[in-house]
Design an enzyme around this catalytic site. Structure first.
Site, PDB file in Angstrom:
ATOM      1  N   HIS A   1       8.524   2.621  -6.491  1.00 10.35           N
ATOM      2  CA  HIS A   1       7.545   3.601  -5.998  1.00 10.35           C
ATOM      3  C   HIS A   1       6.796   3.050  -4.775  1.00 10.35           C
ATOM      4  O   HIS A   1       6.679   3.732  -3.749  1.00 10.35           O
ATOM      5  CB  HIS A   1       6.579   3.946  -7.139  1.00 10.35           C
ATOM      6  CG  HIS A   1       5.472   4.872  -6.775  1.00 10.35           C
ATOM      7  ND1 HIS A   1       5.344   6.136  -7.304  1.00 10.35           N
ATOM      8  CD2 HIS A   1       4.418   4.714  -5.923  1.00 10.35           C
ATOM      9  CE1 HIS A   1       4.271   6.723  -6.786  1.00 10.35           C
ATOM     10  NE2 HIS A   1       3.687   5.872  -5.946  1.00 10.35           N
ATOM     11  N   GLU A   2       6.321   1.809  -4.886  1.00 10.57           N
ATOM     12  CA  GLU A   2       5.547   1.223  -3.772  1.00 10.57           C
ATOM     13  C   GLU A   2       6.447   0.967  -2.571  1.00 10.57           C
ATOM     14  O   GLU A   2       6.035   1.172  -1.425  1.00 10.57           O
ATOM     15  CB  GLU A   2       4.853  -0.071  -4.220  1.00 10.57           C
ATOM     16  CG  GLU A   2       3.874   0.081  -5.377  1.00 10.57           C
ATOM     17  CD  GLU A   2       2.876   1.209  -5.217  1.00 10.57           C
ATOM     18  OE1 GLU A   2       2.484   1.510  -4.063  1.00 10.57           O
ATOM     19  OE2 GLU A   2       2.508   1.813  -6.236  1.00 10.57           O
TER      20      GLU A   2
ATOM     21  N   CYS B   1       0.426   8.840  -8.396  1.00 11.36           N
ATOM     22  CA  CYS B   1       0.189   8.105  -7.155  1.00 11.36           C
ATOM     23  C   CYS B   1      -1.279   8.246  -6.771  1.00 11.36           C
ATOM     24  O   CYS B   1      -1.816   9.363  -6.826  1.00 11.36           O
ATOM     25  CB  CYS B   1       1.085   8.672  -6.058  1.00 11.36           C
ATOM     26  SG  CYS B   1       0.930   7.819  -4.487  1.00 11.36           S
ATOM     27  N   LEU B   2      -1.902   7.145  -6.394  1.00 16.72           N
ATOM     28  CA  LEU B   2      -3.321   7.209  -6.020  1.00 16.72           C
ATOM     29  C   LEU B   2      -3.541   8.090  -4.789  1.00 16.72           C
ATOM     30  O   LEU B   2      -4.660   8.537  -4.556  1.00 16.72           O
ATOM     31  CB  LEU B   2      -3.868   5.798  -5.761  1.00 16.72           C
ATOM     32  CG  LEU B   2      -3.900   4.870  -6.990  1.00 16.72           C
ATOM     33  CD1 LEU B   2      -4.416   3.491  -6.589  1.00 16.72           C
ATOM     34  CD2 LEU B   2      -4.754   5.456  -8.107  1.00 16.72           C
TER      35      LEU B   2
ATOM     36  N   GLN C   1      -1.072   3.357   2.132  1.00 18.77           N
ATOM     37  CA  GLN C   1      -2.069   4.109   1.357  1.00 18.77           C
ATOM     38  C   GLN C   1      -3.502   3.735   1.719  1.00 18.77           C
ATOM     39  O   GLN C   1      -4.444   4.439   1.343  1.00 18.77           O
ATOM     40  CB  GLN C   1      -1.867   3.864  -0.148  1.00 18.77           C
ATOM     41  CG  GLN C   1      -0.575   4.446  -0.682  1.00 18.77           C
ATOM     42  CD  GLN C   1      -0.484   4.238  -2.172  1.00 18.77           C
ATOM     43  OE1 GLN C   1      -0.067   3.186  -2.628  1.00 18.77           O
ATOM     44  NE2 GLN C   1      -0.918   5.234  -2.939  1.00 18.77           N
TER      45      GLN C   1
ATOM     46  N   HIS D   1       6.826   3.890  -0.386  1.00 22.18           N
ATOM     47  CA  HIS D   1       5.690   4.162   0.514  1.00 22.18           C
ATOM     48  C   HIS D   1       5.917   3.522   1.887  1.00 22.18           C
ATOM     49  O   HIS D   1       5.453   4.043   2.897  1.00 22.18           O
ATOM     50  CB  HIS D   1       4.387   3.609  -0.078  1.00 22.18           C
ATOM     51  CG  HIS D   1       3.700   4.516  -1.049  1.00 22.18           C
ATOM     52  ND1 HIS D   1       3.223   5.753  -0.700  1.00 22.18           N
ATOM     53  CD2 HIS D   1       3.385   4.349  -2.359  1.00 22.18           C
ATOM     54  CE1 HIS D   1       2.647   6.313  -1.758  1.00 22.18           C
ATOM     55  NE2 HIS D   1       2.736   5.490  -2.789  1.00 22.18           N
TER      56      HIS D   1
ATOM     57  N   GLY E   1      -0.366  -0.104  -8.714  1.00 20.67           N
ATOM     58  CA  GLY E   1       0.315  -0.491  -7.482  1.00 20.67           C
ATOM     59  C   GLY E   1      -0.369   0.189  -6.313  1.00 20.67           C
ATOM     60  O   GLY E   1      -0.988   1.243  -6.476  1.00 20.67           O
TER      61      GLY E   1
END
Ligand code: CO
Length: 162
Positions: free
Chosen positions: A130-131, A88-89, A49, A134, A44
Protein backbone atom coordinates in the site's frame (compact mmCIF):
# COMPACT_ATOMS: atom_id res chain seq x y z
CA UNK A 1 3.49 16.99 13.45
CA UNK A 2 3.03 17.19 9.69
CA UNK A 3 -0.12 17.87 7.69
CA UNK A 4 -1.60 14.81 6.00
CA UNK A 5 -2.60 15.52 2.41
CA UNK A 6 -5.91 14.08 1.35
CA UNK A 7 -7.64 12.89 -1.80
CA UNK A 8 -7.58 15.53 -4.52
CA UNK A 9 -4.11 16.90 -3.69
CA UNK A 10 -1.94 16.48 -6.80
CA UNK A 11 1.08 15.28 -4.79
CA UNK A 12 -0.82 12.04 -4.09
CA UNK A 13 -1.02 11.28 -7.80
CA UNK A 14 2.55 12.06 -8.79
CA UNK A 15 5.37 9.59 -9.23
CA UNK A 16 7.82 10.44 -6.45
CA UNK A 17 11.53 11.06 -7.01
CA UNK A 18 14.34 8.92 -5.54
CA UNK A 19 16.06 10.19 -2.40
CA UNK A 20 19.62 11.30 -3.15
CA UNK A 21 20.72 12.83 0.14
CA UNK A 22 20.81 10.85 3.36
CA UNK A 23 21.04 13.84 5.62
CA UNK A 24 19.66 15.14 8.90
CA UNK A 25 16.64 16.53 7.10
CA UNK A 26 15.62 13.05 5.93
CA UNK A 27 15.92 11.64 9.46
CA UNK A 28 13.98 14.57 10.92
CA UNK A 29 11.23 14.09 8.33
CA UNK A 30 11.00 10.34 9.03
CA UNK A 31 10.76 11.01 12.78
CA UNK A 32 8.09 13.66 12.23
CA UNK A 33 6.19 11.16 10.08
CA UNK A 34 6.24 8.63 12.94
CA UNK A 35 4.67 11.21 15.29
CA UNK A 36 2.12 12.17 12.63
CA UNK A 37 1.23 8.53 11.95
CA UNK A 38 0.79 7.77 15.67
CA UNK A 39 -1.51 10.78 16.16
CA UNK A 40 -3.59 9.64 13.20
CA UNK A 41 -3.57 6.01 14.45
CA UNK A 42 -2.13 4.74 11.20
CA UNK A 43 0.19 1.81 10.54
CA UNK A 44 1.95 3.28 7.52
CA UNK A 45 2.64 6.69 6.00
CA UNK A 46 4.34 7.59 2.72
CA UNK A 47 6.20 10.83 1.99
CA UNK A 48 3.69 12.03 -0.66
CA UNK A 49 1.01 11.90 2.05
CA UNK A 50 2.86 14.67 3.89
CA UNK A 51 3.37 16.62 0.67
CA UNK A 52 6.87 15.36 -0.14
CA UNK A 53 7.22 13.81 -3.59
CA UNK A 54 10.12 11.53 -2.68
CA UNK A 55 10.45 7.78 -2.47
CA UNK A 56 10.21 6.88 1.19
CA UNK A 57 7.65 5.58 3.64
CA UNK A 58 7.32 4.30 7.17
CA UNK A 59 5.50 1.25 8.52
CA UNK A 60 4.73 0.32 12.10
CA UNK A 61 2.48 -2.54 13.01
CA UNK A 62 1.49 -3.88 16.42
CA UNK A 63 4.22 -3.32 18.99
CA UNK A 64 7.10 -3.40 16.53
CA UNK A 65 9.54 -0.54 16.01
CA UNK A 66 8.87 1.78 13.08
CA UNK A 67 10.52 0.61 9.86
CA UNK A 68 11.93 3.14 7.39
CA UNK A 69 12.00 2.33 3.66
CA UNK A 70 13.89 4.70 1.38
CA UNK A 71 14.01 4.15 -2.40
CA UNK A 72 12.26 0.77 -1.97
CA UNK A 73 11.93 -1.81 -4.73
CA UNK A 74 9.58 -4.76 -4.44
CA UNK A 75 11.71 -7.43 -6.06
CA UNK A 76 9.49 -10.49 -5.65
CA UNK A 77 5.83 -11.18 -4.99
CA UNK A 78 3.94 -14.41 -4.41
CA UNK A 79 1.62 -15.86 -7.03
CA UNK A 80 -0.82 -16.52 -4.23
CA UNK A 81 -3.06 -13.54 -3.55
CA UNK A 82 -5.25 -12.52 -0.66
CA UNK A 83 -8.09 -10.11 0.06
CA UNK A 84 -7.54 -7.66 2.89
CA UNK A 85 -9.47 -4.60 3.97
CA UNK A 86 -7.46 -1.42 3.46
CA UNK A 87 -7.89 2.15 4.52
CA UNK A 88 -5.68 5.21 4.05
CA UNK A 89 -4.96 8.28 6.16
CA UNK A 90 -5.36 10.32 2.96
CA UNK A 91 -8.94 9.07 2.41
CA UNK A 92 -10.28 8.98 5.96
CA UNK A 93 -13.29 6.79 6.55
CA UNK A 94 -13.00 4.84 3.31
CA UNK A 95 -12.29 1.12 3.50
CA UNK A 96 -12.35 -1.60 0.89
CA UNK A 97 -11.15 -5.13 0.41
CA UNK A 98 -8.27 -5.19 -2.05
CA UNK A 99 -6.59 -8.20 -3.62
CA UNK A 100 -2.80 -8.25 -3.60
CA UNK A 101 -0.06 -10.89 -3.42
CA UNK A 102 0.21 -12.57 -0.01
CA UNK A 103 3.96 -12.14 0.39
CA UNK A 104 6.76 -10.00 -0.96
CA UNK A 105 10.46 -9.38 -0.86
CA UNK A 106 11.43 -5.72 -0.69
CA UNK A 107 14.85 -4.14 -0.99
CA UNK A 108 15.31 -0.65 0.38
CA UNK A 109 17.72 1.70 2.10
CA UNK A 110 17.33 2.74 5.70
CA UNK A 111 17.55 6.35 6.92
CA UNK A 112 21.35 6.13 6.85
CA UNK A 113 21.48 4.84 3.29
CA UNK A 114 22.26 1.25 4.30
CA UNK A 115 20.68 -1.39 2.07
CA UNK A 116 18.45 -4.10 3.53
CA UNK A 117 16.20 -6.86 2.25
CA UNK A 118 12.99 -7.86 3.97
CA UNK A 119 10.62 -10.73 3.33
CA UNK A 120 7.11 -9.99 4.53
CA UNK A 121 3.71 -11.64 4.66
CA UNK A 122 0.31 -10.92 6.17
CA UNK A 123 -0.40 -7.42 7.43
CA UNK A 124 3.21 -6.26 7.07
CA UNK A 125 3.32 -7.20 3.38
CA UNK A 126 -0.03 -5.54 2.87
CA UNK A 127 1.09 -2.23 4.37
CA UNK A 128 4.33 -2.27 2.34
CA UNK A 129 2.39 -2.80 -0.91
CA UNK A 130 0.00 0.00 0.00
CA UNK A 131 2.73 2.49 0.98
CA UNK A 132 4.91 1.59 -1.98
CA UNK A 133 1.99 2.35 -4.30
CA UNK A 134 1.84 5.88 -2.85
CA UNK A 135 5.33 6.47 -4.29
CA UNK A 136 3.93 5.83 -7.76
CA UNK A 137 0.89 8.04 -7.21
CA UNK A 138 -1.43 5.06 -6.74
CA UNK A 139 -4.11 4.95 -4.03
CA UNK A 140 -5.76 1.74 -2.84
CA UNK A 141 -9.09 2.82 -4.33
CA UNK A 142 -7.39 2.92 -7.75
CA UNK A 143 -7.24 -0.89 -7.53
CA UNK A 144 -11.03 -1.18 -7.41
CA UNK A 145 -13.44 -1.53 -10.32
CA UNK A 146 -14.08 1.99 -11.70
CA UNK A 147 -17.74 1.92 -10.68
CA UNK A 148 -16.92 0.92 -7.09
CA UNK A 149 -14.12 3.50 -6.92
CA UNK A 150 -16.44 6.24 -8.14
CA UNK A 151 -19.11 5.35 -5.59
CA UNK A 152 -16.62 5.39 -2.70
CA UNK A 153 -15.24 8.77 -3.80
CA UNK A 154 -18.75 10.22 -4.06
CA UNK A 155 -19.59 8.97 -0.55
CA UNK A 156 -16.30 10.36 0.77
CA UNK A 157 -16.84 13.77 -0.84
CA UNK A 158 -20.40 14.08 0.43
CA UNK A 159 -19.15 13.26 3.97
CA UNK A 160 -16.39 15.88 3.62
CA UNK A 161 -18.93 18.52 2.57
CA UNK A 162 -21.32 17.66 5.41
CO1 CO B 1 -2.39 5.21 2.13
Amino acid sequence: MLDIYTLGEPVLQNKAEPVLNFDRKLVDTLEAMVVTMHRARGIGLAAPQVGISQRFFIVQIENEKPLFFVNPEIVETSIEKMLYEEGCLSIPGVYAEIERPSTLIVQALNEKGKRFTLEASGLLARVIFHENDHLDGVLFIDKLMPSVRKKLIEQYESRMRA
